[in-house]
Design a protein around this motif. Structure first.
Motif, mmCIF file in Angstrom:
data_model
loop_
_atom_site.group_PDB
_atom_site.id
_atom_site.type_symbol
_atom_site.label_atom_id
_atom_site.label_comp_id
_atom_site.label_asym_id
_atom_site.label_seq_id
_atom_site.Cartn_x
_atom_site.Cartn_y
_atom_site.Cartn_z
ATOM 1 N N ASP A 41 0.831 -1.207 0.000
ATOM 2 C CA ASP A 41 0.000 0.000 0.000
ATOM 3 C C ASP A 41 0.862 1.253 0.000
ATOM 4 O O ASP A 41 1.575 1.508 0.968
ATOM 5 N N VAL A 42 0.776 2.022 -1.071
ATOM 6 C CA VAL A 42 1.547 3.267 -1.200
ATOM 7 C C VAL A 42 0.593 4.436 -0.956
ATOM 8 O O VAL A 42 -0.403 4.578 -1.668
ATOM 9 N N MET A 43 0.875 5.251 0.070
ATOM 10 C CA MET A 43 -0.020 6.373 0.436
ATOM 11 C C MET A 43 0.779 7.665 0.492
ATOM 12 O O MET A 43 1.899 7.676 1.009
ATOM 13 N N ASP A 44 0.150 8.737 -0.005
ATOM 14 C CA ASP A 44 0.886 10.004 -0.140
ATOM 15 C C ASP A 44 0.487 11.084 0.851
ATOM 16 O O ASP A 44 0.991 12.202 0.800
ATOM 17 N N GLY A 45 -0.480 10.796 1.741
ATOM 18 C CA GLY A 45 -0.914 11.817 2.692
ATOM 19 C C GLY A 45 -1.832 12.867 2.086
ATOM 20 O O GLY A 45 -2.236 13.801 2.782
ATOM 21 N N LEU A 46 -2.151 12.732 0.797
ATOM 22 C CA LEU A 46 -3.045 13.684 0.118
ATOM 23 C C LEU A 46 -4.278 12.970 -0.414
ATOM 24 O O LEU A 46 -5.400 13.339 -0.102
ATOM 25 N N PHE A 47 -4.045 11.925 -1.200
ATOM 26 C CA PHE A 47 -5.185 11.141 -1.695
ATOM 27 C C PHE A 47 -5.885 10.450 -0.534
ATOM 28 O O PHE A 47 -7.100 10.257 -0.550
ATOM 29 N N VAL A 48 -5.088 10.038 0.442
ATOM 30 C CA VAL A 48 -5.622 9.455 1.684
ATOM 31 C C VAL A 48 -4.943 10.155 2.868
ATOM 32 O O VAL A 48 -3.822 10.639 2.724
ATOM 33 N N PRO A 49 -5.601 10.179 4.031
ATOM 34 C CA PRO A 49 -5.029 10.922 5.165
ATOM 35 C C PRO A 49 -3.987 10.107 5.939
ATOM 36 O O PRO A 49 -4.065 9.962 7.149
ATOM 37 N N ASN A 50 -3.038 9.542 5.219
ATOM 38 C CA ASN A 50 -2.001 8.732 5.866
ATOM 39 C C ASN A 50 -0.826 8.607 4.895
ATOM 40 O O ASN A 50 -1.007 8.733 3.679
#
Ligand code: DX5
Ligand code: ZN
Length: 217
Positions: free
Chosen positions: A34-43
């Motif tokens: 799981d790659v998360m950027d802190g913008l598309f998802v809050p993490n």
């Protein structure tokens, strides 16, 4: 055949290599990253260094779930660093740019996929289906592990399964979020063939038998 894709979001990151090998020997089919950027998802979760590390430790296909805005910016990088399946969100950019990112993924020799958040209607997949090798239906709001499975996403899974069978029959259908031994059968009955599981695998005492149970649900 039902496939199981353990999510490394639930792994012990201080022992990531060990945890990946554990699920590989336990019968996992893919490793879900799981790659998360802190913008598309809050993490914020992992990026390329973790993908590279996973690539070194396993020969299983790496199923990379990109929860980032404008994913086309990173398609080449993630493909070159070892992704086997690259999933981008339909909500993350314009239709034109999402199609361009899917084509670009395929040009890199990697399997393209799209994902839909719980609030996104099933129909939103249709413009992308011809370009995809997999569709991922989220069964929680993306961003965090350990959330409750949303059974209200099952009609969406069923509708997309019907379109896949009609329009792109080799396309896989994956579900992600809150999957456990109690609800896996619902996902399978509605047409999913790949089950992501994080927390439930971590909590199971016996990983080989748990993965077997999911596959036989
Ligand atoms: C959530 C992630 C999931 C998560 C699943 O945004 O996409 O892959 O790791 O974890 P569980 O199985 O704990 O819901
Ligand atoms: Zn995921």
């Amino acid at each position: 055949m039902i496939k199981v894709a353990p999510s490394i979001l639930a792994a012990d990151l201080a022992n990531l290599g060990n945890d990946i090998q554990l699920v590989e020997y336990a019968g996992a089919d893919y490793i879900h990253i799981d790659v998360m950027d802190g913008l598309f998802v809050p993490n914020i979760s992992f990026g390329v260094p973790i993908l590279r590390a996973a690539r070194r430790i396993t020969s299983l296909p790496l199923d990379v779930h990109m929860m980032i805005i404008e994913p086309i910016r990173f398609v080449d990088k993630f493909c070159k660093e070892g992704a086997d399946i690259l999933t981008i969100h339909v909500e993350a950019d314009t239709e034109e740019n999402i199609i361009a990112a899917l084509k670009r993924t395929r040009e890199n020799g990697v399997r393209p996929a799209v994902s839909l958040k719980p609030g996104t209607p099933a129909e939103a997949v249709l413009p992308f289906l011809p370009y995809c090798d997999m569709v991922l239906v989220m069964t929680v709001e993306p961003g965090f592990g350990g959330q409750k499975f949303m059974a209200d996403q099952m009609p969406k899974v069923k509708a997309i399964r019907a379109w896949i069978d009609e329009l792109n029959p080799t396309c896989e259908l994956e579900v992600d979020g809150g999957i456990n031994a109690e609800n896996a059968h619902l996902c399978i009955e509605n047409g999913a063939n790949v089950l992501v599981a994080g927390t439930s695998i971590g909590r199971s005492g016996n990983i080989p038998s748990f993965i077997h149970t999911l596959k036989e649900s």
